[in-house]
Design an enzyme around this catalytic site. Structure first.
Site, mmCIF file in Angstrom:
data_model
loop_
_atom_site.group_PDB
_atom_site.id
_atom_site.type_symbol
_atom_site.label_atom_id
_atom_site.label_comp_id
_atom_site.label_asym_id
_atom_site.label_seq_id
_atom_site.Cartn_x
_atom_site.Cartn_y
_atom_site.Cartn_z
ATOM 1 C CB CYS A 133 26.615 11.617 20.717
ATOM 2 S SG CYS A 133 27.550 10.340 19.842
ATOM 3 C CB CYS B 145 34.319 10.416 23.484
ATOM 4 S SG CYS B 145 33.138 9.079 23.808
ATOM 5 C CG HIS C 258 30.798 6.915 26.622
ATOM 6 N ND1 HIS C 258 30.058 7.356 25.568
ATOM 7 C CD2 HIS C 258 30.202 5.769 27.056
ATOM 8 C CE1 HIS C 258 29.041 6.527 25.359
ATOM 9 N NE2 HIS C 258 29.112 5.543 26.246
ATOM 10 C CD GLU D 101 27.574 2.425 27.172
ATOM 11 O OE1 GLU D 101 26.663 1.714 27.620
ATOM 12 O OE2 GLU D 101 27.455 3.665 27.026
ATOM 13 C CG ASP E 179 26.138 9.228 24.168
ATOM 14 O OD1 ASP E 179 26.816 9.553 23.178
ATOM 15 O OD2 ASP E 179 26.559 8.427 25.022
ATOM 16 C CB SER E 180 26.124 5.703 21.388
ATOM 17 O OG SER E 180 27.177 5.835 22.316
ATOM 18 N N GLY F 96 31.061 4.942 17.648
ATOM 19 C CA GLY F 96 32.293 5.561 17.163
ATOM 20 C C GLY F 96 33.146 4.712 16.258
HETATM 21 N N1 DGL Z 1 29.666 9.296 23.677
HETATM 22 C C1 DGL Z 1 29.739 9.369 22.263
HETATM 23 C C2 DGL Z 1 30.665 10.428 21.764
HETATM 24 O O1 DGL Z 1 30.726 11.472 22.371
HETATM 25 C C3 DGL Z 1 29.706 8.080 21.487
HETATM 26 C C4 DGL Z 1 30.679 7.038 21.813
HETATM 27 C C5 DGL Z 1 30.433 5.775 20.988
HETATM 28 O O2 DGL Z 1 29.312 5.309 20.952
HETATM 29 O O3 DGL Z 1 31.386 5.300 20.365
HETATM 30 O O4 DGL Z 1 31.304 10.300 20.746
#
Ligand code: DGL
Length: 274
Positions: free
Chosen positions: A73, A189, A191, A155, A10-11, A43
């Site tokens: 992600c 997402c 996160h 984050e 993931d990011s 994103g």
């Molecule tokens: N957690 C990621 C997703 O599912 C990326 C979020 C991001 O880096 O903007 O899209």
């Protein structure tokens, strides 16, 4: 049987939602996680940049000898071209299709909400995946909303219940979903499950939340089981975490989320220059 680790990326912190579910479903498997913390969030970036970053993440995991990749992600899952992922030497599982299918199974009134990054929304991936599902008994109506400030807030560690900044953002972002009367909300997402309490509090008790990281983990488990590639043990799996920036914040917030001390297991790693 295949004893190599499963790769997850993931990011940043979001893919831990996939790790948590994989560790629960497959406690005998070794997991290798990559979080591109130096370049999060993805994103809000362009399609070309997301493709480049995603391909570098995949190359890192392949260089470590993984047997399959969970792209935990939504942004990358929505953006990497299908001919690229189909051509990889190991199975590659994204999170969008499994989450759309879970939402279609869960909804009673056919109204499904999706919250995601700007890039995921722009890609149209969820609307396409939901429209492609065969649900003749219940026409689906889809309401999609981008929530670009959630990822930086998460984050930065604002994940505790009742954090005023998260509550305020949830109120703002979720209003159109509430107005649309959705009974199922895809956390599109990975996160967002870290702030699921705030989202659930705002949406109210009648709304089912779909965790895209967990749905991706289930799909990966099924794919490995179907291909006979699971490890022949039911405990003892280890998780190693690699991050592209200093691992302190990742270890702290990730440790809180996973409920264990990550400090010895997080390794900073610089990706090769593009
Ligand atoms: N957690 C990621 C997703 O599912 C990326 C979020 C991001 O880096 O903007 O899209």
């Amino acid at each position: 049987m295949d004893n190599r680790p499963i790769g997850v990326f993931d990011s940043g912190l979001g893919g831990l939602t996939g790790v948590r579910e994989l560790a629960r479903l497959l406690p005998g498997e070794d997991l290798l996680y990559f979080g591109d913390t130096a370049r999060t969030p993805y994103g809000s970036r362009s399609r070309d940049t997301i493709i480049r970053y995603g391909q570098q993440d995949v190359a890192f995991l392949l260089s470590r000898g993984v047997k399959a990749i969970l792209c935990a992600c939504n942004t990358v899952s929505s953006t990497l071209p299908a001919d690229y992922t189909a051509g990889l030497p190991v199975p590659f599982i994204g999170v969008v299709d499994a989450s759309a299918a879970a939402a279609a199974r869960a909804t009673k009134n056919g109204r499904i909400g999706v919250i995601a990054t700007a890039a995921t929304v722009k890609s149209g991936s969820y609307t396409r995946a939901l429209n492609a599902l065969d649900a003749p008994q219940l026409p689906l109506s889809v309401t999609v909303r981008a929530c670009p400030l959630f990822v930086p807030v998460i984050e930065n560690g604002y994940v505790g219940r009742g954090e005023p900044i998260v509550t305020a953002l949830a109120r703002e972002y979720l209003a159109p979903l509430k107005e649309a009367g959705v009974d199922t909300l895809i956390l599109g997402c990975t996160h967002y499950p870290l702030i699921a309490d705030a989202i659930a509090d705002e949406m109210g008790p009648g709304v089912t939340l779909i965790d895209s990281g967990a749905q991706g983990a289930l799909a990966l488990r099924d794919a490995l089981a179907g291909a006979g590639r699971l490890r022949g043990r039911t405990s003892g799996g280890e998780v190693q975490f690699y991050v592209s920036d200093s691992g302190e914040n990742f270890a702290e917030v990730g440790g809180l989320f996973l409920g264990k001390d990550l400090s010895g297991a997080v390794h900073p790693f610089t990706l090769a220059a593009p």
